[in-house]
Design a protein around this motif. Structure first.
Motif, PDB file in Angstrom:
ATOM      1  N   GLN A   2       1.147  -1.176  -0.240  1.00 12.17           N
ATOM      2  CA  GLN A   2       0.160   0.451  -0.258  1.00 12.17           C
ATOM      3  C   GLN A   2       0.694   1.255  -0.231  1.00 12.17           C
ATOM      4  O   GLN A   2       0.744   2.274  -0.577  1.00 12.17           O
ATOM      5  CB  GLN A   2      -0.719  -0.224   1.071  1.00 12.17           C
ATOM      6  CG  GLN A   2      -1.725   1.551   1.387  1.00 12.17           C
ATOM      7  CD  GLN A   2      -2.771   0.992   0.223  1.00 12.17           C
ATOM      8  OE1 GLN A   2      -3.337   0.174  -0.394  1.00 12.17           O
ATOM      9  NE2 GLN A   2      -2.868   2.047  -0.722  1.00 12.17           N
ATOM     10  N   ARG A   3       1.760   0.954   0.707  1.00 10.63           N
ATOM     11  CA  ARG A   3       2.414   2.469   0.937  1.00 10.63           C
ATOM     12  C   ARG A   3       2.979   2.867  -0.268  1.00 10.63           C
ATOM     13  O   ARG A   3       3.593   3.959  -1.374  1.00 10.63           O
ATOM     14  CB  ARG A   3       4.151   1.930   1.913  1.00 10.63           C
ATOM     15  CG  ARG A   3       5.236   3.215   1.821  1.00 10.63           C
ATOM     16  CD  ARG A   3       4.911   4.124   2.418  1.00 10.63           C
ATOM     17  NE  ARG A   3       5.408   5.332   2.759  1.00 10.63           N
ATOM     18  CZ  ARG A   3       5.655   6.650   2.710  1.00 10.63           C
ATOM     19  NH1 ARG A   3       4.224   7.320   2.170  1.00 10.63           N
ATOM     20  NH2 ARG A   3       6.587   7.928   2.479  1.00 10.63           N
ATOM     21  N   LEU A   5       1.760   2.054  -3.250  1.00 19.07           N
ATOM     22  CA  LEU A   5       0.818   1.877  -3.934  1.00 19.07           C
ATOM     23  C   LEU A   5       0.248   3.902  -3.740  1.00 19.07           C
ATOM     24  O   LEU A   5       0.794   4.642  -4.774  1.00 19.07           O
ATOM     25  CB  LEU A   5       0.051   1.645  -4.097  1.00 19.07           C
ATOM     26  CG  LEU A   5      -0.139   0.387  -4.319  1.00 19.07           C
ATOM     27  CD1 LEU A   5      -1.865  -0.391  -4.297  1.00 19.07           C
ATOM     28  CD2 LEU A   5      -0.258   0.321  -6.046  1.00 19.07           C
ATOM     29  N   ASP A   6       0.165   4.332  -2.520  1.00 19.28           N
ATOM     30  CA  ASP A   6       0.411   5.696  -2.405  1.00 19.28           C
ATOM     31  C   ASP A   6       1.724   7.009  -2.401  1.00 19.28           C
ATOM     32  O   ASP A   6       1.266   7.714  -2.886  1.00 19.28           O
ATOM     33  CB  ASP A   6       0.651   5.795  -0.575  1.00 19.28           C
ATOM     34  CG  ASP A   6      -1.035   5.109   0.257  1.00 19.28           C
ATOM     35  OD1 ASP A   6      -1.807   5.045  -0.966  1.00 19.28           O
ATOM     36  OD2 ASP A   6      -0.338   4.514   1.686  1.00 19.28           O
ATOM     37  N   SER A   9       1.461   6.178  -7.284  1.00 20.91           N
ATOM     38  CA  SER A   9       0.026   6.084  -7.925  1.00 20.91           C
ATOM     39  C   SER A   9      -0.342   7.909  -7.460  1.00 20.91           C
ATOM     40  O   SER A   9       0.312   8.639  -7.422  1.00 20.91           O
ATOM     41  CB  SER A   9      -1.358   5.665  -6.885  1.00 20.91           C
ATOM     42  OG  SER A   9      -0.798   3.964  -7.351  1.00 20.91           O
ATOM     43  N   ARG A  11      -1.934  11.068  -7.865  1.00 23.75           N
ATOM     44  CA  ARG A  11      -2.772  11.426  -6.888  1.00 23.75           C
ATOM     45  C   ARG A  11      -2.894  10.865  -6.249  1.00 23.75           C
ATOM     46  O   ARG A  11      -3.973  10.561  -4.751  1.00 23.75           O
ATOM     47  CB  ARG A  11      -3.232  12.052  -7.615  1.00 23.75           C
ATOM     48  CG  ARG A  11      -3.789  12.680  -8.324  1.00 23.75           C
ATOM     49  CD  ARG A  11      -5.243  13.702  -9.116  1.00 23.75           C
ATOM     50  NE  ARG A  11      -4.704  14.475  -9.736  1.00 23.75           N
ATOM     51  CZ  ARG A  11      -3.826  14.876 -10.893  1.00 23.75           C
ATOM     52  NH1 ARG A  11      -3.387  13.588 -11.203  1.00 23.75           N
ATOM     53  NH2 ARG A  11      -3.725  15.617 -11.866  1.00 23.75           N
ATOM     54  N   GLY A  12      -2.250   9.726  -5.318  1.00 22.48           N
ATOM     55  CA  GLY A  12      -1.869   8.654  -4.499  1.00 22.48           C
ATOM     56  C   GLY A  12      -2.116   9.419  -2.880  1.00 22.48           C
ATOM     57  O   GLY A  12      -2.093  10.487  -3.336  1.00 22.48           O
ATOM     58  N   ALA A  13      -2.544   8.891  -1.615  1.00 27.39           N
ATOM     59  CA  ALA A  13      -2.247   9.580  -0.547  1.00 27.39           C
ATOM     60  C   ALA A  13      -1.276  10.142  -0.068  1.00 27.39           C
ATOM     61  O   ALA A  13      -1.273  10.934   0.158  1.00 27.39           O
ATOM     62  CB  ALA A  13      -2.390   8.576   0.418  1.00 27.39           C
ATOM     63  N   ASP A  14       0.135   9.915  -0.726  1.00 34.73           N
ATOM     64  CA  ASP A  14       1.561  10.526  -0.394  1.00 34.73           C
ATOM     65  C   ASP A  14       1.926  10.876  -1.873  1.00 34.73           C
ATOM     66  O   ASP A  14       3.425  10.904  -1.337  1.00 34.73           O
ATOM     67  CB  ASP A  14       2.136   9.051   0.016  1.00 34.73           C
ATOM     68  CG  ASP A  14       1.689   9.169   1.352  1.00 34.73           C
ATOM     69  OD1 ASP A  14       1.397   9.453   2.404  1.00 34.73           O
ATOM     70  OD2 ASP A  14       2.467   7.848   2.162  1.00 34.73           O
ATOM     71  N   ASP A  15       1.432  11.217  -2.466  1.00 31.84           N
ATOM     72  CA  ASP A  15       1.638  11.570  -4.268  1.00 31.84           C
ATOM     73  C   ASP A  15       1.676  13.325  -3.529  1.00 31.84           C
ATOM     74  O   ASP A  15       0.492  14.352  -3.727  1.00 31.84           O
ATOM     75  CB  ASP A  15       0.574  11.283  -4.638  1.00 31.84           C
ATOM     76  CG  ASP A  15       1.236  11.778  -6.361  1.00 31.84           C
ATOM     77  OD1 ASP A  15       3.025  12.890  -6.166  1.00 31.84           O
ATOM     78  OD2 ASP A  15       0.439  12.244  -7.194  1.00 31.84           O
TER      79      ASP A  15
END
Length: 114
Positions: A2-3, A5-6, A9, A11-15
């Motif tokens: 998940q990390r 991907l975040d 990706s 606009r991922g959560a950590d982008d």
């Protein structure tokens, strides 16, 4: 998984710093940092983790997304500030100046209108 991907990706959560983000999206993700008394956005101009051609424009967009942020752009510096010679020292001196200015502001009342 998940990390990864975040981080990678769009606009991922950590982008947080992607050149894909619009100025509005950068402001939404980073604008809250403006509530801090002092923000220094330090950018290595030849960061090997940033696609070629993104800086300095992306650095200016990121610092503009944070109210009252100061931008330090170290032209030609790698991510670890090991090259060119003096990049690490330039960063340390800038941080010390920035912290000194922030400390001086602590002696004054905060602007409650922010």
């Amino acid at each position: 998984a998940q990390r990864v991907l975040d981080l990678f990706s769009p606009r991922g959560a950590d982008d947080m710093f992607s050149p894909d983000l619009s100025d509005g999206e950068l402001a939404t993700r980073l604008g809250h940092l403006g509530s801090c008394r002092a923000v220094l956005v330090a950018v290595s101009g030849a960061d090997e983790y940033v696609p070629a051609g993104q800086y300095p424009a992306l650095a200016h967009r990121i610092s503009s997304a944070i109210p009252d942020a100061e931008l330090l752009f170290i032209d030609g510096a790698d991510h670890a500030l090991t090259a060119p010679s003096g990049a690490g020292e330039q960063f340390i001196e800038a941080v010390m100046r920035h912290v000194g200015k922030a400390a001086a502001r602590l002696d004054r009342p905060a602007d409650v209108s922010r």
